[in-house]
Design a protein around this motif. Structure first.
Motif, short mmCIF file in Angstrom:
data_model
loop_
_atom_site.label_atom_id
_atom_site.label_comp_id
_atom_site.label_asym_id
_atom_site.label_seq_id
_atom_site.Cartn_x
_atom_site.Cartn_y
_atom_site.Cartn_z
N GLU A 1 7.82 -51.33 57.93
CA GLU A 1 8.05 -52.77 58.07
C GLU A 1 9.53 -53.10 58.19
N GLY A 2 10.40 -52.09 58.11
CA GLY A 2 11.83 -52.31 58.27
C GLY A 2 12.60 -52.53 56.99
N TYR A 3 12.01 -52.22 55.84
CA TYR A 3 12.72 -52.35 54.57
C TYR A 3 13.33 -51.02 54.18
N ALA A 4 14.56 -51.06 53.70
CA ALA A 4 15.28 -49.84 53.32
C ALA A 4 14.83 -49.35 51.95
N HIS A 5 14.65 -48.03 51.85
CA HIS A 5 14.33 -47.39 50.58
C HIS A 5 15.47 -46.50 50.11
N VAL A 6 16.29 -46.06 51.05
CA VAL A 6 17.51 -45.31 50.76
C VAL A 6 18.59 -45.86 51.68
N GLN B 1 14.83 -57.43 55.78
CA GLN B 1 13.90 -56.71 56.66
C GLN B 1 14.64 -56.49 57.98
N LEU B 2 14.84 -55.21 58.33
CA LEU B 2 15.59 -54.86 59.53
C LEU B 2 14.65 -54.69 60.72
N ASP B 3 15.17 -54.98 61.89
CA ASP B 3 14.41 -54.86 63.13
C ASP B 3 14.35 -53.40 63.55
N LEU B 4 13.19 -52.77 63.45
CA LEU B 4 13.04 -51.35 63.77
C LEU B 4 13.41 -51.04 65.21
#
Length: 83
Positions: free
Chosen positions: A11-16, A45-48
């Motif tokens: 979904e474009g959310y960073a985990h690291v 939320q980043l645009d993949l």
């Protein structure tokens, strides 16, 4: 110039998030260490599609991160993530 490494979910959310600065400073964030006096793990939320041209494989990512030593993490913490 700075280099950023991100592990994004579908979904474009960073985990690291790892930030490497021109002076050699490296800082890192993840679910266990998401904020400190230097910065914060992005909650945006980043645009993949926008980041697709910069995508690297998991192996290359692990190799790159294995060369880095984030100054904002405890020395006894396993690095890179998942190790």
């Amino acid at each position: 110039m700075s280099t950023f490494y991100l592990v994004l979910d579908g979904e474009g959310y960073a985990h690291v998030q790892v930030e490497v600065y021109a002076d050699g400073t490296v800082i890192a964030y993840d679910a266990e260490h998401d904020e400190d006096r230097y910065g914060v793990l992005t909650y945006a939320q980043l645009d993949l599609d926008e980041f697709a041209p910069y995508e690297i494989g998991e192996r290359e990512f692990s190799e790159e991160l294995g060369r880095l030593c984030p100054m904002n993490l405890r020395a006894d913490r396993p690095w890179p993530p998942g190790r």
